[in-house]
Design an enzyme around this catalytic site. Structure first.
Site, PDB file in Angstrom:
ATOM      1  N   SER A 101       1.078  -1.216   0.043  1.00 51.75           N
ATOM      2  CA  SER A 101       0.275   0.478   0.111  1.00 51.75           C
ATOM      3  C   SER A 101       0.842   1.152   0.112  1.00 51.75           C
ATOM      4  O   SER A 101       1.962   1.282  -0.899  1.00 51.75           O
ATOM      5  CB  SER A 101      -1.171   0.250   1.336  1.00 51.75           C
ATOM      6  OG  SER A 101      -2.065   0.799   1.004  1.00 51.75           O
ATOM      7  N   ASP A 242      -2.604   6.585  -3.836  1.00 48.93           N
ATOM      8  CA  ASP A 242      -1.583   5.840  -2.982  1.00 48.93           C
ATOM      9  C   ASP A 242      -0.540   4.718  -3.487  1.00 48.93           C
ATOM     10  O   ASP A 242      -1.551   4.290  -5.173  1.00 48.93           O
ATOM     11  CB  ASP A 242      -1.642   5.129  -1.578  1.00 48.93           C
ATOM     12  CG  ASP A 242      -2.657   4.075  -1.007  1.00 48.93           C
ATOM     13  OD1 ASP A 242      -3.933   4.039  -2.377  1.00 48.93           O
ATOM     14  OD2 ASP A 242      -2.871   3.915  -0.374  1.00 48.93           O
ATOM     15  N   ASP A 244      -0.932   1.674  -4.096  1.00 49.23           N
ATOM     16  CA  ASP A 244      -1.697   0.403  -4.593  1.00 49.23           C
ATOM     17  C   ASP A 244      -3.183   0.922  -5.082  1.00 49.23           C
ATOM     18  O   ASP A 244      -4.148   0.034  -5.418  1.00 49.23           O
ATOM     19  CB  ASP A 244      -1.994  -0.768  -3.396  1.00 49.23           C
ATOM     20  CG  ASP A 244      -2.788  -0.380  -2.507  1.00 49.23           C
ATOM     21  OD1 ASP A 244      -2.981   0.875  -2.093  1.00 49.23           O
ATOM     22  OD2 ASP A 244      -3.461  -1.574  -2.182  1.00 49.23           O
ATOM     23  N   ASP A 246      -6.051   2.242  -3.525  1.00 47.88           N
ATOM     24  CA  ASP A 246      -7.237   1.957  -2.230  1.00 47.88           C
ATOM     25  C   ASP A 246      -6.978   3.348  -1.852  1.00 47.88           C
ATOM     26  O   ASP A 246      -8.329   2.625  -1.221  1.00 47.88           O
ATOM     27  CB  ASP A 246      -7.461   0.504  -1.754  1.00 47.88           C
ATOM     28  CG  ASP A 246      -5.967   0.645  -0.722  1.00 47.88           C
ATOM     29  OD1 ASP A 246      -5.298   1.662  -0.534  1.00 47.88           O
ATOM     30  OD2 ASP A 246      -6.275   0.103   0.422  1.00 47.88           O
TER      31      ASP A 246
END
Length: 447
Positions: A101, A242, A244, A246
Site C-alpha cells: 500500500s 497511494d 496500490d 485504494d
C-alpha cells in the site's frame, strides 16, 4: 485468536527479511489448497504494484499455486480494487494483490480476495496460517495436474471501462484541468487514461516507477508535491493516489488538501440528493473528525463509527447495509461498485459533483470546518496502564470537561507498546489541556 502471518491487511513485512520468497511460496501453496474445492479447473488472479520485490514474490506465488494444481492469471501492475473486481469478473477462485500500500518500496505484502472479490475472513486466514506451517509435500498435485500460468492482456482497459460505468453515460470532465499523482504505483497507467477518456485535460506525475520510488515524496501520503504542481499549472483539481490506489486525497485549485472526511461528506451529500444512499448515513472510523459527524447530522444523516482500519468499515457496511464508508486517510468504499477502497472511483464521484456544480473545488469540497484535534502518544514497558485507578479518574474528568463540546479517544496501538490519546473539540486550548492531563496520568503509571 493469535495470528502468526496475517495482519489486519494480509501478510506484510520487509522484503527478503520477514517476507521472503520461501514464505510467499508457502502462502501460495496453502491458499491454493484452501480454495481448491470441487472438481473444476481452479484459477487464481495475481496483481501487484511496482515494487522491485514484486517480481520475486509474484514468481514464488506462481510456483506455490501451480504446485497444488491451480492455474494462474497474471495481471501485472494493477490497483488493489481492480484485482478484487477482476477476481469476480474472471470467475476466479481466489485473487491476490502483491503490495504494501502506502509503505516504502522495501516493504511488501500479500492480500488475498475470495471469489466474491472481498478480502478473506479471519476464519479463512486462520485456516491458511495452519496450512502454511504444515508439511505440504504430500498435498502436491500430480505431474499431469500441475497448474499453468499466463499473462492476461487487456486488463487495464477492462478496469477503466468498469470505472467509467460508475458514472452516468453522459458525464464528461471536459474543461477540467486535472493533475493526477499516481505515487509511482499500481495506477500509473489506468488513472491518467481513465480521466483522459472522460474528457479531462490530464497532467500526470508519479507515473515513472523504477521499482524503488513508489510512494517516495509522492502520492496520497505526501501531497505537498501535488499541491505545488496544481498551483504551478493552474489546475482545477489534483488527485493523489497511494501505491496500490485504494486510497485518495484531493487538492483544490488553491493547493489545499481535501482529506477523506471531506470526500465522504461530498459523496454522502451527492448520493443523498440522487437517492443513491442505501441508508440514511455512512460509516467511518473513530478517527474521523467530529466536524464530519455534525455536518452529516445537519444533512439528516448519521455517522456509524468503527475501529481504525478499512476492513472494519467494510464489515460494518456489509452487516448493516450501508453503501458509503471510509477513513480520514482516504480509503473510500463505495460498495455499490467496489468490494474494497477504490481511490480512482472515489475521485470520479467527486469530479462528477464538481463538473455538475460548475463551482471551484475549494467550494465544492469544503463541506465543514474540521474541529481542532490533538493527538499524543505514551510508550509503556509492561502492564495495563489504562486500567489503573488514577488513569481512569483522569479520563473521567477529561470527558466531563469536554461534555458536549468535543470527544476523547484513547486506544492502545495494535503494533507497538504505545497508547494513543486523541482529543477534539470546539476549544483548542481546552482539548489540549484535557489530553495533556490524561497523558501525564499515563506517564506516571507507565514509569
Amino acid at each position: 485468536m493469535a495470528r502468526k502471518y496475517f495482519g489486519t491487511d494480509g501478510v506484510r513485512g520487509r522484503a527478503n527479511a520477514t517476507l521472503t520468497a520461501d514464505l510467499a511460496l508457502r502462502v501460495g501453496m496453502a491458499a491454493g489448497l484452501a480454495f481448491r474445492r470441487g472438481e473444476h479447473r481452479h484459477r487464481v488472479v495475481i496483481g501487484k504494484d511496482t515494487r522491485l520485490s514484486g517480481y520475486m514474490i509474484e514468481n514464488a506465488l506462481v510456483a506455490g499455486f501451480t504446485s497444488v494444481g491451480m492455474d494462474v492469471l497474471l495481471l501485472g501492475p494493477m490497483p488493489t480494487p481492480a484485482v478484487g473486481m477482476l477476481t469476480r469478473s474472471m470467475r476466479a477462485d481466489l485473487g491476490v494483490m502483491i503490495s504494501a500500500s502506502h509503505n516504502p518500496f522495501d516493504d511488501n505484502g500479500i492480500k488475498l480476495f475470495g471469489p466474491d472479490g472481498f478480502k478473506l475472513s479471519d476464519q479463512i486466514e486462520h485456516e491458511i496460517e495452519e496450512l502454511i506451517d504444515e508439511d505440504l509435500s504430500k498435498k502436491l498435485a500430480q505431474p499431469m495436474d500441475i497448474g499453468r500460468a499466463r499473462r492476461v492482456e487487456g486488463v487495464h482497459a477492462r478496469y477503466i471501462e468498469y470505472a467509467k460505468r460508475t458514472l452516468p453515460r453522459d458525464q464528461s470532465f471536459e474543461g477540467l484541468r486535472v493533475v493526477v499523482d499516481c505515487a509511482n504505483g499500481a495506477a500509473y497507467r489506468v488513472a491518467p487514461d481513465a480521466l483522459w477518456e472522460l474528457g479531462a485535460e490530464v497532467i500526470s506525475m508519479g507515473v515513472e516507477p523504477d521499482g524503488l520510488n513508489i510512494n517516495r515524496d509522492v502520492g496520497s501520503t505526501s501531497p505537498a508535491a501535488l499541491s505545488a504542481k496544481v498551483r504551478e499549472v493552474r489546475a482545477d483539481v489534483g488527485i493523489a493516489l497511494d501505491g496500490d490506489a485504494d486510497r485518495v486525497i484531493i487538492v483544490d485549485e488553491k493547493g489545499h488538501v481535501v482529506d477523506g472526511d471531506q470526500i465522504m461528506a461530498v459523496v454522502a451529500h451527492s448520493f443523498k440528493e440522487d437517492g443513491r444512499l442505501s441508508r440514511d448515513g455512512i460509516v467511518a472510523t473513530v478517527m474521523s473528525n467530529l466536524g464530519l459527524e455534525r455536518y452529516l447530522k445537519d444533512e439528516g444523516l448519521t455517522l456509524a463509527r468503527t475501529s481504525v482500519g478499512d476492513r472494519y468499515v467494510l464489515e460494518r457496511m456489509r452487516s448493516d447495509g450501508y453503501n458509503v464508508g471510509g477513513e480520514q486517510s482516504g480509503h473510500i468504499i463505495l460498495s455499490d461498485y467496489s468490494t474494497t477502497g477504490d481511490g480512482l472511483l472515489a475521485a470520479l464521484q467527486v469530479l462528477a459533483v464538481v463538473a455538475r456544480s460548475e463551482r471551484p473545488v475549494s467550494e465544492v469540497c469544503h463541506r465543514f470546518d474540521p474541529l481542532p484535534q490533538v493527538l499524543k502518544n505514551v510508550r509503556y514497558s509492561s502492564g495495563k496502564p489504562l486500567e489503573h485507578e488514577n488513569v481512569q479518574s483522569a479520563i473521567a474528568d477529561a470527558e466531563r470537561r469536554l461534555a458536549n463540546h468535543g470527544r476523547l479517544l484513547i486506544r492502545p496501538s495494535g503494533t507497538e507498546p504505545v497508547i494513543r490519546v486523541m482529543g477534539e473539540g470546539d476549544d483548542f486550548e481546552l482539548v489540549e489541556g484535557v489530553v495533556d492531563e490524561v497523558i501525564e496520568a499515563l506517564r506516571k503509571v507507565a514509569a
